[in-house]
Design a protein around this motif. Structure first.
Motif, mmCIF file in Angstrom:
data_model
loop_
_atom_site.group_PDB
_atom_site.id
_atom_site.type_symbol
_atom_site.label_atom_id
_atom_site.label_comp_id
_atom_site.label_asym_id
_atom_site.label_seq_id
_atom_site.Cartn_x
_atom_site.Cartn_y
_atom_site.Cartn_z
ATOM 1 N N ILE A 75 0.855 -1.196 0.000
ATOM 2 C CA ILE A 75 0.000 0.000 0.000
ATOM 3 C C ILE A 75 0.886 1.238 0.000
ATOM 4 O O ILE A 75 1.791 1.361 0.823
ATOM 5 C CB ILE A 75 -0.958 -0.006 1.210
ATOM 6 N N THR A 76 0.622 2.142 -0.941
ATOM 7 C CA THR A 76 1.427 3.364 -1.028
ATOM 8 C C THR A 76 0.761 4.533 -0.307
ATOM 9 O O THR A 76 1.440 5.435 0.159
ATOM 10 C CB THR A 76 1.722 3.732 -2.493
ATOM 11 N N SER A 77 -0.575 4.523 -0.213
ATOM 12 C CA SER A 77 -1.246 5.581 0.550
ATOM 13 C C SER A 77 -2.627 5.146 1.006
ATOM 14 O O SER A 77 -3.275 4.309 0.377
ATOM 15 C CB SER A 77 -1.342 6.883 -0.257
ATOM 16 N N ILE A 95 -7.542 3.551 -0.809
ATOM 17 C CA ILE A 95 -6.311 2.792 -0.633
ATOM 18 C C ILE A 95 -5.646 2.650 -1.999
ATOM 19 O O ILE A 95 -6.250 2.121 -2.936
ATOM 20 C CB ILE A 95 -6.606 1.414 -0.007
ATOM 21 N N THR A 96 -4.426 3.165 -2.107
ATOM 22 C CA THR A 96 -3.656 3.054 -3.345
ATOM 23 C C THR A 96 -2.550 2.036 -3.100
ATOM 24 O O THR A 96 -1.881 2.078 -2.062
ATOM 25 C CB THR A 96 -3.062 4.421 -3.733
ATOM 26 N N CYS A 97 -2.403 1.099 -4.035
ATOM 27 C CA CYS A 97 -1.449 0.018 -3.801
ATOM 28 C C CYS A 97 -0.783 -0.440 -5.096
ATOM 29 O O CYS A 97 -1.242 -0.110 -6.190
ATOM 30 C CB CYS A 97 -2.139 -1.153 -3.117
ATOM 31 N N THR A 98 0.276 -1.214 -4.923
ATOM 32 C CA THR A 98 1.004 -1.757 -6.074
ATOM 33 C C THR A 98 0.724 -3.250 -6.275
ATOM 34 O O THR A 98 1.140 -3.825 -7.269
ATOM 35 C CB THR A 98 2.528 -1.574 -5.879
ATOM 36 N N GLN A 99 0.009 -3.861 -5.314
ATOM 37 C CA GLN A 99 -0.326 -5.284 -5.448
ATOM 38 C C GLN A 99 -1.656 -5.577 -4.768
ATOM 39 O O GLN A 99 -1.936 -5.057 -3.687
ATOM 40 C CB GLN A 99 0.753 -6.175 -4.817
ATOM 41 N N VAL A 100 -2.460 -6.407 -5.421
ATOM 42 C CA VAL A 100 -3.706 -6.919 -4.839
ATOM 43 C C VAL A 100 -3.624 -8.435 -4.926
ATOM 44 O O VAL A 100 -3.246 -8.979 -5.965
ATOM 45 C CB VAL A 100 -4.947 -6.424 -5.632
ATOM 46 N N VAL A 101 -3.964 -9.124 -3.839
ATOM 47 C CA VAL A 101 -3.954 -10.588 -3.841
ATOM 48 C C VAL A 101 -5.404 -11.065 -3.883
ATOM 49 O O VAL A 101 -6.223 -10.665 -3.058
ATOM 50 C CB VAL A 101 -3.235 -11.152 -2.594
ATOM 51 N N VAL A 102 -5.705 -11.902 -4.876
ATOM 52 C CA VAL A 102 -7.068 -12.411 -5.052
ATOM 53 C C VAL A 102 -7.178 -13.768 -4.358
ATOM 54 O O VAL A 102 -6.374 -14.673 -4.613
ATOM 55 C CB VAL A 102 -7.418 -12.524 -6.554
ATOM 56 N N LEU A 103 -8.180 -13.895 -3.461
ATOM 57 C CA LEU A 103 -8.430 -15.136 -2.730
ATOM 58 C C LEU A 103 -9.786 -15.698 -3.158
ATOM 59 O O LEU A 103 -10.736 -14.940 -3.324
ATOM 60 C CB LEU A 103 -8.487 -14.896 -1.219
ATOM 61 N N ARG A 104 -9.856 -16.987 -3.303
ATOM 62 C CA ARG A 104 -11.108 -17.665 -3.623
ATOM 63 C C ARG A 104 -11.761 -17.110 -4.893
ATOM 64 O O ARG A 104 -12.951 -16.792 -4.918
ATOM 65 C CB ARG A 104 -12.081 -17.598 -2.451
ATOM 66 N N ALA A 105 -10.985 -17.030 -5.951
ATOM 67 C CA ALA A 105 -11.542 -16.619 -7.240
ATOM 68 C C ALA A 105 -12.624 -17.632 -7.623
ATOM 69 O O ALA A 105 -12.445 -18.832 -7.423
ATOM 70 C CB ALA A 105 -10.449 -16.563 -8.293
ATOM 71 N N PRO A 114 -1.473 -13.148 -6.799
ATOM 72 C CA PRO A 114 -1.072 -11.750 -6.634
ATOM 73 C C PRO A 114 -1.081 -11.027 -7.985
ATOM 74 O O PRO A 114 -0.570 -11.545 -8.970
ATOM 75 C CB PRO A 114 0.351 -11.845 -6.073
ATOM 76 N N TYR A 115 -1.716 -9.857 -8.021
ATOM 77 C CA TYR A 115 -1.688 -9.014 -9.211
ATOM 78 C C TYR A 115 -0.823 -7.807 -8.891
ATOM 79 O O TYR A 115 -1.159 -7.030 -7.996
ATOM 80 C CB TYR A 115 -3.098 -8.539 -9.589
ATOM 81 N N ASN A 116 0.294 -7.676 -9.597
ATOM 82 C CA ASN A 116 1.152 -6.512 -9.408
ATOM 83 C C ASN A 116 0.649 -5.417 -10.338
ATOM 84 O O ASN A 116 0.936 -5.429 -11.524
ATOM 85 C CB ASN A 116 2.614 -6.869 -9.686
ATOM 86 N N THR A 117 -0.156 -4.535 -9.787
ATOM 87 C CA THR A 117 -0.796 -3.510 -10.585
ATOM 88 C C THR A 117 -1.027 -2.281 -9.716
ATOM 89 O O THR A 117 -1.424 -2.414 -8.563
ATOM 90 C CB THR A 117 -2.129 -4.029 -11.166
ATOM 91 N N ASP A 118 -0.729 -1.113 -10.254
ATOM 92 C CA ASP A 118 -1.029 0.115 -9.511
ATOM 93 C C ASP A 118 -2.529 0.345 -9.589
ATOM 94 O O ASP A 118 -3.078 0.436 -10.694
ATOM 95 C CB ASP A 118 -0.283 1.312 -10.113
ATOM 96 N N SER A 120 -6.241 1.971 -7.298
ATOM 97 C CA SER A 120 -6.845 2.660 -6.157
ATOM 98 C C SER A 120 -8.208 2.042 -5.881
ATOM 99 O O SER A 120 -8.935 1.711 -6.820
ATOM 100 C CB SER A 120 -7.031 4.149 -6.460
ATOM 101 N N HIS A 121 -8.515 1.907 -4.601
ATOM 102 C CA HIS A 121 -9.768 1.275 -4.189
ATOM 103 C C HIS A 121 -10.420 2.147 -3.122
ATOM 104 O O HIS A 121 -9.788 2.451 -2.113
ATOM 105 C CB HIS A 121 -9.490 -0.127 -3.634
ATOM 106 N N SER A 122 -11.675 2.531 -3.368
ATOM 107 C CA SER A 122 -12.401 3.349 -2.390
ATOM 108 C C SER A 122 -13.291 2.450 -1.548
ATOM 109 O O SER A 122 -13.956 1.564 -2.077
ATOM 110 C CB SER A 122 -13.281 4.379 -3.104
ATOM 111 N N PHE A 123 -13.289 2.705 -0.250
ATOM 112 C CA PHE A 123 -14.157 1.971 0.670
ATOM 113 C C PHE A 123 -15.018 2.978 1.412
ATOM 114 O O PHE A 123 -14.490 3.915 2.016
ATOM 115 C CB PHE A 123 -13.326 1.134 1.646
ATOM 116 N N ILE A 124 -16.336 2.794 1.344
ATOM 117 C CA ILE A 124 -17.272 3.682 2.018
ATOM 118 C C ILE A 124 -17.859 2.912 3.202
ATOM 119 O O ILE A 124 -18.591 1.938 3.012
ATOM 120 C CB ILE A 124 -18.430 4.096 1.088
ATOM 121 N N PRO A 125 -17.520 3.303 4.435
ATOM 122 C CA PRO A 125 -18.070 2.581 5.589
ATOM 123 C C PRO A 125 -19.587 2.788 5.677
ATOM 124 O O PRO A 125 -20.087 3.869 5.395
ATOM 125 C CB PRO A 125 -17.357 3.209 6.783
ATOM 126 N N MET A 126 -20.314 1.731 6.056
ATOM 127 C CA MET A 126 -21.773 1.804 6.127
ATOM 128 C C MET A 126 -22.256 2.318 7.475
ATOM 129 O O MET A 126 -23.252 3.003 7.540
ATOM 130 C CB MET A 126 -22.385 0.441 5.791
#
Length: 163
Positions: A75-77, A95-105, A114-118, A120-126
């Motif tokens: 995670i970069t930021s 959350i901005t990152c350089t890698q995302v790991v996919v579980l239970r595709a 693992p996907y090495n990809t720049d 950004s992912h937004s999370f809105i708390p409920m």
């Protein structure tokens, strides 16, 4: 009689964590994947944000989309943000990152991908305010980039302060 209550078994499991990693908390939230998204076909996915000592895992409520793991070391930021066009109370953490790991595709237990990809992912708390959990995320991010022994003892100290 048929039950009207939606029961959903969690696909998140402590065995998905790294050796020595601890589960801390979870936040019900929406995930708005950064574009382009090879992970989700939908613009907004409801689920749980699982906060762990070495990573953040998003577990979607929909069972045919995979869990996504964001290791703190990749995670970069982590930035709170109000997205334009969203209602004023929809404040996200991005959350901005350089890698995302996919579980239970495809909801099948198997190797973690693992996907090495720049991205950004937004999370809105409920149900939570950002200041209830974002400071913890930024602290965990800061200690993740320390050498391993220093990182482990800093995490231990953080968790002791929370108890």
């Amino acid at each position: 009689a048929m039950s009207l209550i939606k029961t959903s078994r969690s696909r998140f499991n402590l065995l998905q964590l790294d050796f020595g990693e601890e589960y801390i908390d979870d936040i019900a939230s929406y995930h708005c994947p950064g574009l382009p998204s090879q992970f989700y076909p939908l613009p907004k996915v409801r689920g749980k944000l699982r906060i762990c000592s070495c990573s953040i895992v998003f577990e979607p409520d929909i069972h045919d989309v995979p869990l996504l793991k964001f290791p703190f070391r990749s995670i970069t930021s982590i930035e709170p943000q109000r997205k334009q066009g969203w209602s004023s109370e929809e404040i996200a953490v991005v959350i901005t990152c350089t890698q995302v790991v996919v579980l239970r595709a495809d909801n099948i237990p198997g190797p973690y991908i693992p996907y090495n990809t720049d991205s950004s992912h937004s999370f809105i708390p409920m149900h939570s305010k950002l200041d209830a959990f974002v400071p913890l995320l930024t602290q965990l991010l800061a200690v993740a980039h320390l050498p391993l022994d220093a990182s482990r003892s800093a995490v231990r100290q953080l968790l002791d302060e929370r108890r």
